[in-house]
Design a protein around this motif. Sequence first.
Motif, short mmCIF file in Angstrom:
data_model
loop_
_atom_site.label_atom_id
_atom_site.label_comp_id
_atom_site.label_asym_id
_atom_site.label_seq_id
_atom_site.Cartn_x
_atom_site.Cartn_y
_atom_site.Cartn_z
N LEU A 81 0.84 -1.20 0.00
CA LEU A 81 0.00 0.00 0.00
C LEU A 81 0.87 1.25 0.00
O LEU A 81 0.62 2.19 -0.78
CB LEU A 81 -0.93 0.00 1.21
N VAL A 82 1.86 1.31 0.87
CA VAL A 82 2.70 2.50 0.98
C VAL A 82 3.45 2.77 -0.32
O VAL A 82 3.54 3.92 -0.78
CB VAL A 82 3.67 2.37 2.17
N LYS A 83 3.97 1.73 -0.94
CA LYS A 83 4.68 1.91 -2.22
C LYS A 83 3.72 2.45 -3.28
O LYS A 83 4.09 3.32 -4.09
CB LYS A 83 5.29 0.59 -2.66
N PHE A 84 2.49 1.96 -3.28
CA PHE A 84 1.51 2.38 -4.28
C PHE A 84 1.14 3.85 -4.09
O PHE A 84 1.15 4.63 -5.05
CB PHE A 84 0.26 1.50 -4.17
N VAL A 85 0.78 4.26 -2.87
CA VAL A 85 0.34 5.65 -2.66
C VAL A 85 1.50 6.63 -2.84
O VAL A 85 1.28 7.76 -3.29
CB VAL A 85 -0.32 5.83 -1.28
N ASP A 86 2.72 6.20 -2.52
CA ASP A 86 3.87 7.07 -2.75
C ASP A 86 4.10 7.26 -4.25
O ASP A 86 4.41 8.37 -4.71
CB ASP A 86 5.12 6.48 -2.10
N LYS A 87 3.95 6.20 -5.02
CA LYS A 87 4.17 6.26 -6.46
C LYS A 87 3.20 7.22 -7.13
O LYS A 87 3.58 7.98 -8.03
CB LYS A 87 4.04 4.87 -7.07
N TYR A 88 1.94 7.21 -6.68
CA TYR A 88 0.90 8.00 -7.33
C TYR A 88 0.52 9.27 -6.56
O TYR A 88 -0.41 9.97 -6.95
CB TYR A 88 -0.33 7.14 -7.58
N GLY A 89 1.22 9.55 -5.49
CA GLY A 89 1.00 10.78 -4.75
C GLY A 89 -0.38 10.88 -4.12
O GLY A 89 -0.97 11.95 -4.07
N ILE A 90 -0.89 9.76 -3.63
CA ILE A 90 -2.22 9.73 -3.02
C ILE A 90 -2.09 10.03 -1.53
O ILE A 90 -1.26 9.43 -0.84
CB ILE A 90 -2.89 8.35 -3.23
N ASP A 91 -2.92 10.95 -1.05
CA ASP A 91 -2.80 11.35 0.35
C ASP A 91 -4.17 11.61 0.95
O ASP A 91 -4.95 12.40 0.41
CB ASP A 91 -1.94 12.61 0.45
#
Length: 310
Positions: free
Chosen positions: A262-272
């Motif tokens: 999850l963390v790798k995914f949201v970091d990649k796409y800038g989801i916050d």
Amino acid sequence: MYFPYLRGKQYELLALRELSSIIDESKIIPIIEPVKANTSSLKTAIDVLQRENISCQVIVNPVVGDFKGNNTALNDFISGTVASGNTFVIPSFIISNDRDFEYAKNTIQAHQFDNSGYSFIHLNKLNKVDELAQFASSSNCLYHSVQSAHLFAMRRKLEKNVCMLNDYYNKLKTNTEYIASPFEVFSSDYKYYIDEGCIAFADYLTIGKDYSEGGGAAYAVAIHLTFKDSNSEDIQIAHFVSDNNDGPENPAGKFFEALDKLVKFVDKYGIDTLAIRKFKEYHKNQAYPGLGVVKKLSIINHIELVQSLI
């Protein structure tokens, strides 16, 4: 508007409490179906929402949980809350058959729910639909949430304030089955509900309408996270699943396997979102909060996401 449909379980009520400070009361009106005989957590959640001027639709006649078939205590609790002057609680009635409508009509009249307003949640189309429509139009029915299968038929009868209710969560038998479908389209109702002639839309979030009290230890841990697809109008849902799923042992280790994805995914796409920041905190500190908290954060993320899109 958006009506997230929640059951009154511990972590679902906690999700509303933690979101209360950022919920826009003009956009979000939760539906709560109480399922626990002890209403103390429900009362606390209602009080927290009231302090933030957030209304909630509280179901008087639940069809699952402790109040199924015997809702006298819940009826007394809701009627007492409304009678005390809490205008933020909207008594709500599930309508699945003609008997439900008769119960709702009698209860509304007996407790004068018409004064502050009430709502109907239509899970089926009735034989007495014309009578129901006439009753609603001549009284203070604030909202009609209609299961999508009956939306078009019911909308012909109901004059106004219709909400489309859908279940978009693809509930599989085991968490390991989500490995084959890590990403799925969830919904685009936020974009089109007004075009469909509705004032609001509702869903069962990342939980689904099927109700269970909770099972045994899972072989796999899955974190379900909704996000806006940057290439379309769709909300998608991602399923982050643990790797070592041969037995029920070590749920904390499985959680961190899923959380790392999850963390790798949201970091990649800038989801916050608020929930994602909390997930990252658990990841950084390698702290396992328990699977109830994982469910809570998934709920928080979804509501915050939808609010940002409407």
